[in-house]
Motif scaffolding. Structure first.
Motif, PDB file in Angstrom:
ATOM      1  N   ILE A 191      18.164 -22.812 -14.430  1.00  0.00           N
ATOM      2  CA  ILE A 191      17.515 -23.945 -15.096  1.00  0.00           C
ATOM      3  C   ILE A 191      16.316 -24.312 -14.230  1.00  0.00           C
ATOM      4  O   ILE A 191      16.481 -24.795 -13.107  1.00  0.00           O
ATOM      5  CB  ILE A 191      18.460 -25.145 -15.249  1.00  0.00           C
ATOM      6  N   LEU A 192      15.124 -24.070 -14.734  1.00  0.00           N
ATOM      7  CA  LEU A 192      13.932 -24.251 -13.922  1.00  0.00           C
ATOM      8  C   LEU A 192      13.234 -25.566 -14.249  1.00  0.00           C
ATOM      9  O   LEU A 192      12.786 -25.803 -15.376  1.00  0.00           O
ATOM     10  CB  LEU A 192      12.969 -23.080 -14.137  1.00  0.00           C
ATOM     11  N   VAL A 193      13.177 -26.435 -13.237  1.00  0.00           N
ATOM     12  CA  VAL A 193      12.446 -27.701 -13.258  1.00  0.00           C
ATOM     13  C   VAL A 193      11.736 -27.791 -11.913  1.00  0.00           C
ATOM     14  O   VAL A 193      11.756 -26.844 -11.135  1.00  0.00           O
ATOM     15  CB  VAL A 193      13.400 -28.901 -13.470  1.00  0.00           C
ATOM     16  N   ASP A 194      11.105 -28.911 -11.604  1.00  0.00           N
ATOM     17  CA  ASP A 194      10.577 -29.063 -10.257  1.00  0.00           C
ATOM     18  C   ASP A 194      10.708 -30.502  -9.786  1.00  0.00           C
ATOM     19  O   ASP A 194      11.031 -31.415 -10.555  1.00  0.00           O
ATOM     20  CB  ASP A 194       9.138 -28.546 -10.136  1.00  0.00           C
ATOM     21  N   ARG A 212       8.880 -33.610  -7.339  1.00  0.00           N
ATOM     22  CA  ARG A 212       7.684 -34.115  -6.671  1.00  0.00           C
ATOM     23  C   ARG A 212       8.035 -35.372  -5.884  1.00  0.00           C
ATOM     24  O   ARG A 212       8.688 -36.282  -6.419  1.00  0.00           O
ATOM     25  CB  ARG A 212       6.582 -34.431  -7.681  1.00  0.00           C
ATOM     26  N   PRO A 213       7.627 -35.417  -4.608  1.00  0.00           N
ATOM     27  CA  PRO A 213       7.870 -36.611  -3.803  1.00  0.00           C
ATOM     28  C   PRO A 213       7.267 -37.852  -4.463  1.00  0.00           C
ATOM     29  O   PRO A 213       6.253 -37.760  -5.165  1.00  0.00           O
ATOM     30  CB  PRO A 213       7.155 -36.291  -2.478  1.00  0.00           C
ATOM     31  N   GLN A 214       7.898 -38.993  -4.252  1.00  0.00           N
ATOM     32  CA  GLN A 214       7.464 -40.286  -4.802  1.00  0.00           C
ATOM     33  C   GLN A 214       7.532 -40.305  -6.324  1.00  0.00           C
ATOM     34  O   GLN A 214       6.900 -41.140  -6.962  1.00  0.00           O
ATOM     35  CB  GLN A 214       6.042 -40.612  -4.339  1.00  0.00           C
ATOM     36  N   ALA A 215       8.276 -39.374  -6.901  1.00  0.00           N
ATOM     37  CA  ALA A 215       8.432 -39.350  -8.359  1.00  0.00           C
ATOM     38  C   ALA A 215       9.875 -39.002  -8.695  1.00  0.00           C
ATOM     39  O   ALA A 215      10.687 -39.875  -8.985  1.00  0.00           O
ATOM     40  CB  ALA A 215       7.457 -38.346  -8.983  1.00  0.00           C
ATOM     41  N   GLY A 216      10.203 -37.744  -8.625  1.00  0.00           N
ATOM     42  CA  GLY A 216      11.550 -37.309  -8.944  1.00  0.00           C
ATOM     43  C   GLY A 216      11.519 -35.898  -9.510  1.00  0.00           C
ATOM     44  O   GLY A 216      10.604 -35.118  -9.238  1.00  0.00           O
ATOM     45  N   ILE A 217      12.509 -35.573 -10.317  1.00  0.00           N
ATOM     46  CA  ILE A 217      12.612 -34.253 -10.926  1.00  0.00           C
ATOM     47  C   ILE A 217      11.863 -34.266 -12.254  1.00  0.00           C
ATOM     48  O   ILE A 217      12.163 -35.059 -13.144  1.00  0.00           O
ATOM     49  CB  ILE A 217      14.088 -33.864 -11.134  1.00  0.00           C
ATOM     50  N   ARG A 218      10.888 -33.371 -12.371  1.00  0.00           N
ATOM     51  CA  ARG A 218      10.069 -33.299 -13.583  1.00  0.00           C
ATOM     52  C   ARG A 218      10.669 -32.261 -14.534  1.00  0.00           C
ATOM     53  O   ARG A 218      10.901 -31.116 -14.148  1.00  0.00           O
ATOM     54  CB  ARG A 218       8.629 -32.926 -13.250  1.00  0.00           C
ATOM     55  N   ILE A 219      10.904 -32.694 -15.769  1.00  0.00           N
ATOM     56  CA  ILE A 219      11.512 -31.827 -16.780  1.00  0.00           C
ATOM     57  C   ILE A 219      10.576 -31.780 -17.987  1.00  0.00           C
ATOM     58  O   ILE A 219      10.170 -32.822 -18.502  1.00  0.00           O
ATOM     59  CB  ILE A 219      12.897 -32.342 -17.207  1.00  0.00           C
ATOM     60  N   ALA A 220      10.252 -30.567 -18.433  1.00  0.00           N
ATOM     61  CA  ALA A 220       9.238 -30.430 -19.477  1.00  0.00           C
ATOM     62  C   ALA A 220       9.662 -29.429 -20.544  1.00  0.00           C
ATOM     63  O   ALA A 220       9.491 -28.227 -20.378  1.00  0.00           O
ATOM     64  CB  ALA A 220       7.912 -29.988 -18.860  1.00  0.00           C
ATOM     65  N   PRO A 221      10.197 -29.901 -21.666  1.00  0.00           N
ATOM     66  CA  PRO A 221      10.381 -28.998 -22.801  1.00  0.00           C
ATOM     67  C   PRO A 221       9.025 -28.651 -23.401  1.00  0.00           C
ATOM     68  O   PRO A 221       8.062 -29.410 -23.272  1.00  0.00           O
ATOM     69  CB  PRO A 221      11.215 -29.838 -23.771  1.00  0.00           C
ATOM     70  N   HIS A 222       8.947 -27.489 -24.034  1.00  0.00           N
ATOM     71  CA  HIS A 222       7.714 -27.079 -24.713  1.00  0.00           C
ATOM     72  C   HIS A 222       8.083 -26.619 -26.122  1.00  0.00           C
ATOM     73  O   HIS A 222       9.246 -26.738 -26.532  1.00  0.00           O
ATOM     74  CB  HIS A 222       7.018 -25.975 -23.913  1.00  0.00           C
ATOM     75  N   PHE A 223       7.139 -26.098 -26.844  1.00  0.00           N
ATOM     76  CA  PHE A 223       7.402 -25.755 -28.244  1.00  0.00           C
ATOM     77  C   PHE A 223       8.491 -24.714 -28.403  1.00  0.00           C
ATOM     78  O   PHE A 223       9.123 -24.631 -29.447  1.00  0.00           O
ATOM     79  CB  PHE A 223       6.109 -25.293 -28.930  1.00  0.00           C
ATOM     80  N   TYR A 224       8.751 -23.924 -27.363  1.00  0.00           N
ATOM     81  CA  TYR A 224       9.782 -22.884 -27.438  1.00  0.00           C
ATOM     82  C   TYR A 224      11.153 -23.351 -26.946  1.00  0.00           C
ATOM     83  O   TYR A 224      12.090 -22.571 -26.855  1.00  0.00           O
ATOM     84  CB  TYR A 224       9.351 -21.644 -26.652  1.00  0.00           C
ATOM     85  N   THR A 225      11.297 -24.631 -26.625  1.00  0.00           N
ATOM     86  CA  THR A 225      12.549 -25.169 -26.084  1.00  0.00           C
ATOM     87  C   THR A 225      13.457 -25.635 -27.217  1.00  0.00           C
ATOM     88  O   THR A 225      13.017 -26.304 -28.149  1.00  0.00           O
ATOM     89  CB  THR A 225      12.252 -26.353 -25.151  1.00  0.00           C
ATOM     90  N   ASP A 276      16.829 -27.902 -28.552  1.00  0.00           N
ATOM     91  CA  ASP A 276      17.512 -29.148 -28.205  1.00  0.00           C
ATOM     92  C   ASP A 276      18.737 -28.870 -27.342  1.00  0.00           C
ATOM     93  O   ASP A 276      19.085 -29.672 -26.455  1.00  0.00           O
ATOM     94  CB  ASP A 276      17.930 -29.902 -29.464  1.00  0.00           C
ATOM     95  N   GLU A 277      19.408 -27.758 -27.598  1.00  0.00           N
ATOM     96  CA  GLU A 277      20.591 -27.406 -26.810  1.00  0.00           C
ATOM     97  C   GLU A 277      20.214 -27.202 -25.337  1.00  0.00           C
ATOM     98  O   GLU A 277      20.973 -27.576 -24.439  1.00  0.00           O
ATOM     99  CB  GLU A 277      21.234 -26.124 -27.360  1.00  0.00           C
ATOM    100  N   GLU A 278      19.037 -26.633 -25.095  1.00  0.00           N
ATOM    101  CA  GLU A 278      18.591 -26.453 -23.716  1.00  0.00           C
ATOM    102  C   GLU A 278      18.300 -27.795 -23.051  1.00  0.00           C
ATOM    103  O   GLU A 278      18.578 -27.973 -21.856  1.00  0.00           O
ATOM    104  CB  GLU A 278      17.341 -25.574 -23.693  1.00  0.00           C
ATOM    105  N   VAL A 279      17.747 -28.727 -23.794  1.00  0.00           N
ATOM    106  CA  VAL A 279      17.495 -30.061 -23.250  1.00  0.00           C
ATOM    107  C   VAL A 279      18.808 -30.697 -22.819  1.00  0.00           C
ATOM    108  O   VAL A 279      18.929 -31.237 -21.705  1.00  0.00           O
ATOM    109  CB  VAL A 279      16.767 -30.945 -24.288  1.00  0.00           C
ATOM    110  N   ARG A 280      19.796 -30.646 -23.685  1.00  0.00           N
ATOM    111  CA  ARG A 280      21.108 -31.238 -23.372  1.00  0.00           C
ATOM    112  C   ARG A 280      21.754 -30.532 -22.176  1.00  0.00           C
ATOM    113  O   ARG A 280      22.318 -31.186 -21.284  1.00  0.00           O
ATOM    114  CB  ARG A 280      22.021 -31.171 -24.591  1.00  0.00           C
ATOM    115  N   HIS A 281      21.655 -29.218 -22.151  1.00  0.00           N
ATOM    116  CA  HIS A 281      22.240 -28.444 -21.061  1.00  0.00           C
ATOM    117  C   HIS A 281      21.593 -28.807 -19.727  1.00  0.00           C
ATOM    118  O   HIS A 281      22.297 -28.990 -18.714  1.00  0.00           O
ATOM    119  CB  HIS A 281      22.061 -26.951 -21.352  1.00  0.00           C
ATOM    120  N   ALA A 282      20.280 -28.939 -19.705  1.00  0.00           N
ATOM    121  CA  ALA A 282      19.577 -29.241 -18.461  1.00  0.00           C
ATOM    122  C   ALA A 282      19.988 -30.598 -17.901  1.00  0.00           C
ATOM    123  O   ALA A 282      20.260 -30.737 -16.696  1.00  0.00           O
ATOM    124  CB  ALA A 282      18.071 -29.201 -18.694  1.00  0.00           C
TER     125      ALA A 282
END
Length: 384
Positions: free
Chosen positions: A346-349, A351-364, A366-372
């Motif tokens: 599960i690839l996310v990233d 960033r300091p002073q923010a948190g974990i950035r999660i970005a679905p795109h047009f190929y994502t 809904d099941e992947e969103v829930r899984h992440a």
């Protein structure tokens, strides 16, 4: 629910085995990109030096036209460079900074590389004013507008903040800048390909961005838009032989600039990167940014709802109009959680002073969103 954009998943090989939620950092590679790079190799192998006059030399403009269709620019108004830092260097070199109008206003959410370029201008007399974000997420429009005055020469703003996904009001900022006689450069890196934008309708003077993220174009292909009526008024000091009116005349001495947007180019173009970038641009154009944005709003809303269910703090605007394509979730030990997610494909990233950035795109899906989000919560609890 029925999601016609999922038909594009087959175009992206990495999706077969990976939950890819990091398109805000590096978009997934289209399968057809391999064919494009093979085309480059075959052209070099069979046409040799003839390839320059058969298309390579003008690729910074012809490929730029694909970007232009995405951001609302006209034909020939976008030229390609290696990255945004070079684009900003070219933009700022169009101006002198030793007069009374020597103020450069940059927003407090701007990407650091932009600010590094700007502060380098201080040795030339520039006064760099960074409008502070009090919460590190948002920036009140009033504060940005108040900083722009009669002494301002250039205003730089990120359309969507990289750290928080906050969407800034480019129209209002551009109006204020023009009222004060200032020029605007907008960084579209975190918006182009995810949010609809029209540089002409906004009246932007310059726009910069790159291909790495939502455009799925890979590294080494940045872009620069310059408003057409400014072409013959600006002469960038950061230049090179491709910007010359007659580059193959090899004339010594001061440059005689091209009459078109090629005057904002410099040295020999990065041809392989331009080949690799085209496929992503073509796909985004085929889908349409409006459809991509509609899905993004829905899936980022789903991400926030899931985070609320798991009581995970959200550091992204809940108002969809102020939210880009990323949702930032703030958990303790965010870097360690991100690494464990990667081990689980599960690839996310982070960033300091923010948190974990999660970005679905047009190929994502809904099941992947829930899984992440479910996996993130499980790992965060284990690391608590």
């Amino acid at each position: 629910m029925d999601d016609p954009l999922l038909s594009w998943r087959k175009e992206f090989p990495i999706l077969a085995n990976t939950t890819y939620m990091i398109s805000h950092s590096l978009g997934a590679m289209p399968a057809r990109t391999a064919d494009a790079l093979q085309e480059f190799a075959a052209t070099w192998a069979t046409r040799g030096i003839r390839a320059w006059e058969e298309g390579w030399w003008t690729m910074p403009v012809t490929v730029g036209d694909l970007i232009g269709r995405i951001i609302g620019a006209g034909p020939g108004e976008v030229v390609m460079h290696q990255n945004v830092s070079i684009c900003q260097w070219i933009v700022t070199s169009c101006f002198t900074w030793d007069g009374a109008r020597n103020k450069l206003v940059t927003d407090g959410l701007n990407f650091p590389s932009n600010d590094y370029v700007y502060h380098g201008l201080e040795r030339q007399g520039a006064r760099v004013v960074r409008v502070k974000s009090e919460d590190g997420m948002t920036l009140p429009l009033e504060a940005m507008l108040a900083a722009i005055d009669e002494e301002t020469q250039l205003v730089s703003v990120s359309h969507v903040a990289f750290r928080s996904s906050y969407v800034q009001d480019l129209a209002a900022i551009t109006r204020r800048a023009h009222e004060m006689g200032a020029i605007v450069v907008a960084d579209l890196y975190q918006s182009a390909g995810c949010l609809p934008i029209n540089v002409r309708e906004l009246g932007l003077d310059f726009a910069v961005g790159g291909s790495v993220k939502w455009l799925c174009g890979g590294p080494g292909a940045g872009y620069l838009y310059v408003r057409r009526d400014l072409w013959n008024k600006l002469e960038p000091a950061a230049t090179g032989w491709q910007a010359h009116r007659q580059p193959f005349g090899f004339e010594a001495g001061p440059i005689e600039f091209a009459d078109d947007a090629m005057r904002f180019l410099n040295g020999t173009p990065n041809v392989p990167a331009l080949y690799s970038a085209k496929s992503g641009y073509e796909i985004v154009n085929e889908i349409g940014v409006g459809k991509i944005r509609a899905k993004s709003e829905r899936q980022t809303r789903l991400l926030i709802e899931l985070a609320d269910e798991f009581e995970i703090p959200v550091r992204t605007c809940r108002n969809a109009a102020q939210r880009g394509g990323v949702v930032i979730l703030d958990v303790p030990n965010g870097m360690e959680v991100t690494r464990e997610l990667a081990r689980r494909e599960i690839l996310v990233d982070y960033r300091p002073q923010a948190g974990i950035r999660i970005a679905p795109h047009f190929y994502t899906s809904d099941e992947e969103v829930r899984h992440a989000v479910q996996q993130l919560h499980e790992i965060a609890c284990a690391h608590a």
